[in-house]
Motif scaffolding. Structure first.
Motif, PDB file in Angstrom:
ATOM      1  N   LEU B 109       0.821  -1.195  -0.027  1.00 38.33           N
ATOM      2  CA  LEU B 109       0.038   0.024  -0.044  1.00 38.33           C
ATOM      3  C   LEU B 109       0.778   1.170  -0.030  1.00 38.33           C
ATOM      4  N   GLU B 110       0.342   2.228  -0.532  1.00 36.99           N
ATOM      5  CA  GLU B 110       1.103   3.645  -0.489  1.00 36.99           C
ATOM      6  C   GLU B 110       0.736   4.180   0.709  1.00 36.99           C
ATOM      7  N   LEU B 111       1.687   4.986   0.947  1.00 34.84           N
ATOM      8  CA  LEU B 111       1.684   5.854   2.521  1.00 34.84           C
ATOM      9  C   LEU B 111       0.406   6.816   2.230  1.00 34.84           C
ATOM     10  N   ASP B 112       0.286   7.525   1.307  1.00 36.00           N
ATOM     11  CA  ASP B 112      -0.986   8.404   0.964  1.00 36.00           C
ATOM     12  C   ASP B 112      -2.285   7.758   1.387  1.00 36.00           C
ATOM     13  N   ASP B 113      -2.637   6.556   0.607  1.00 35.11           N
ATOM     14  CA  ASP B 113      -3.775   5.587   0.781  1.00 35.11           C
ATOM     15  C   ASP B 113      -4.030   5.217   2.072  1.00 35.11           C
ATOM     16  N   VAL B 114      -2.861   4.901   2.807  1.00 35.86           N
ATOM     17  CA  VAL B 114      -3.119   4.297   4.328  1.00 35.86           C
ATOM     18  C   VAL B 114      -3.391   5.530   5.262  1.00 35.86           C
ATOM     19  N   LEU B 115      -2.875   6.572   4.898  1.00 32.96           N
ATOM     20  CA  LEU B 115      -3.152   7.980   5.875  1.00 32.96           C
ATOM     21  C   LEU B 115      -4.670   8.441   5.668  1.00 32.96           C
ATOM     22  N   ASP B 116      -5.098   8.169   4.158  1.00 33.08           N
ATOM     23  CA  ASP B 116      -6.364   8.703   4.088  1.00 33.08           C
ATOM     24  C   ASP B 116      -7.367   8.291   5.007  1.00 33.08           C
ATOM     25  N   GLY B 117      -7.870   9.485   5.683  1.00 32.37           N
ATOM     26  CA  GLY B 117      -9.351   9.017   6.556  1.00 32.37           C
ATOM     27  C   GLY B 117      -8.547   8.370   7.921  1.00 32.37           C
ATOM     28  N   ALA B 118      -7.421   8.158   8.115  1.00 35.11           N
ATOM     29  CA  ALA B 118      -6.854   7.778   9.493  1.00 35.11           C
ATOM     30  C   ALA B 118      -6.713   8.921  10.329  1.00 35.11           C
ATOM     31  N   ARG B 119      -7.096   8.395  11.841  1.00 41.12           N
ATOM     32  CA  ARG B 119      -6.846   9.418  12.718  1.00 41.12           C
ATOM     33  C   ARG B 119      -5.720   9.150  13.761  1.00 41.12           C
ATOM     34  N   THR B 120      -5.505   8.009  13.791  1.00 45.59           N
ATOM     35  CA  THR B 120      -4.391   7.274  14.885  1.00 45.59           C
ATOM     36  C   THR B 120      -3.604   6.337  14.113  1.00 45.59           C
ATOM     37  N   VAL B 121      -2.369   6.714  13.968  1.00 41.62           N
ATOM     38  CA  VAL B 121      -1.392   5.765  13.202  1.00 41.62           C
ATOM     39  C   VAL B 121      -0.214   5.441  14.281  1.00 41.62           C
ATOM     40  N   ALA B 122       0.355   4.151  14.280  1.00 36.33           N
ATOM     41  CA  ALA B 122       1.717   3.982  15.051  1.00 36.33           C
ATOM     42  C   ALA B 122       2.754   4.117  13.750  1.00 36.33           C
ATOM     43  N   VAL B 123       3.877   4.429  14.336  1.00 36.70           N
ATOM     44  CA  VAL B 123       5.004   4.449  13.226  1.00 36.70           C
ATOM     45  C   VAL B 123       6.354   3.959  13.901  1.00 36.70           C
ATOM     46  N   LEU B 124       6.769   2.869  13.398  1.00 31.39           N
ATOM     47  CA  LEU B 124       7.760   2.084  14.066  1.00 31.39           C
ATOM     48  C   LEU B 124       9.209   2.379  13.614  1.00 31.39           C
ATOM     49  N   GLU B 125      10.059   2.116  14.211  1.00 27.85           N
ATOM     50  CA  GLU B 125      11.511   2.206  14.033  1.00 27.85           C
ATOM     51  C   GLU B 125      12.520   1.055  14.722  1.00 27.85           C
TER      52      GLU B 125
END
Lengths: 268, 268
Positions: B109-125
């Motif tokens: 999936l593309e980042l833009d598509d995943v962020l679309d409509g999202a309100r809470t995301v986790a970002v892992l490193e």
């Protein structure tokens, strides 16, 4: 200083307290067998030495002994020094943490003693997974819960794997058995604890609203079955962690962490 | 209906997509190898079928096939039916869940598509432990987080063990890679997300105070090293979960669960 005893023969009987750690009927940390507690790795061995448990022997490689020098400085017990291969022969598998410590189990703590001064306790029913138990103690320690209490059908928190997953916190966070389960919950209530059942049931009160007591006992059951209905009935309130629809209940240690977090948050 | 193909010979090449599941260089779910996704057990196989992944074969015993009848009713793919012993020979170990499903990986999936409509995301490193990744997705699903994003040095979330520990939620919760790490965090910020670094550092702001955005991206690093300092600098605020003194940082999936819980709590 723990005194070094070099051992080359894996059959040496002095190593029996570390033998066959994966054996379901011979392992030395069976509560009804030798009844030992086995700590794996430098960090957990340190915590064992600092705990109410009395460490009576170590088995490990020289590199790990050097890392433990401060910890073992005041102990008058043997450090059986050997190679990783001999260790693997003794314990029955390759152990990459390089050191083990053994202690005898002290008498179990009494419920009254554990509740004394406690403000937040977890009470478990049917939690029979050692890793979940270990995670529970780790989360309790990390988030400042005061004790873990055991109702019926829980696994042994002092099994090696639980000790390891807890990062040694099962040796530090006090725990005790609740007698006469679930009626024994009254003993906790009589100490002024609000007794809260955690449940995924969507009709229950959200956790943040349910938790009103100055002292709080949080009841948690195993994933899947959850708490028995007659246990639920012995509580003051049923509380839920708000969950997304169509998902599974949380891991029991994670659910507990959320309740502990809510306590910390409320206490500011 | 998935059609039954009875197989008695573990060497049958039709089973190659399920072969040597524990082999580090041959397993079929290596992203750079066959690139499959393997679901274990009835529940996770169901979730695979219901996901954006296209299931192309099953391997299992009759009892598990019967449990999956509704799930496989509309599929035109083989169900390789065999015994538990043959399954063990094929996969390389005894598998007590009794059924496997295999799918090809769809395009990322593309980042833009995943962020679309999202309100809470986790970002892992740097989260390179498959079980932690699996738990992360399970907690994200359970507590309503919308997506998981990957910075540098994370393990493959579609490895069998991560899929299993996630209880199949890694197949449901969208995930994507953040390009040009950590500068790519700007792409998230430009969408209106508050970018929050989680850290055990006691000088950071308590989580409940730090999380002020309408949209929130929660950055989490691995236990131990945590987030890299240059990653921290690319965030808007450093937030901490209040921890008891002298304890270890929480497991990364547990820390994430607490942040997800805090989001749910704030949204009432």
């Amino acid at each position: 200083m723990a005194f070094v005893v070099d051992i080359a023969d894996p059959a040496d009987p002095r190593l029996d307290d570390f033998r066959d750690l994966n054996s379901s009927d011979r392992r030395p940390d069976l509560p009804d067998g030798k009844g030992l507690v086995i700590a794996e790795g430098v960090l957990v061995a340190e915590r064992l030495v600092q705990s109410r448990f009395r460490t009576h022997a170590f088995l490990g490689v020289e590199r790990r002994r050097l890392e433990l020098l401060d910890t073992i400085a005041d102990l008058d017990v043997p450090f059986y020094r050997t190679t990783a291969d001999v260790m693997a022969d003794v314990v029955g598998f390759h152990l990459n943490r390089g050191v083990l410590a053994a202690a005898h189990r002290p008498p179990a703590l009494e419920l009254d003693d554990v509740l004394d001064g406690a403000r937040t306790v977890a009470v478990l029913e049917g939690v029979n997974d050692h890793e979940n138990l270990g995670s529970m103690f780790r989360n309790a320690a990390g988030l400042g819960a005061d004790a873990v209490l055991f109702g019926d059908k829980c696994a042994d928190p002092l099994y090696r794997r639980a000790v390891r997953v807890s990062m040694g916190h099962v040796l530090r966070v006090p725990f005790a058995r609740v007698p006469d389960w679930p009626r024994g919950l009254d003993l906790i209530r009589q100490k002024g604890f609000q007794v809260i059942a955690l449940t995924p049931n969507p009709t229950a009160v959200p956790l943040a609203q349910a938790m009103t007591g100055e002292r709080v006992a949080l009841l948690l059951g195993a994933e899947g079955p959850g708490l028995a209905e007659h246990t639920m009935r012995a509580t003051d309130v049923r509380a839920r962690i708000p969950m997304a629809p169509g998902t599974d209940s949380l891991n029991v240690a994670t659910a507990a962490a959320m309740a502990f977090y809510e306590r910390v948050r409320m206490q500011g």
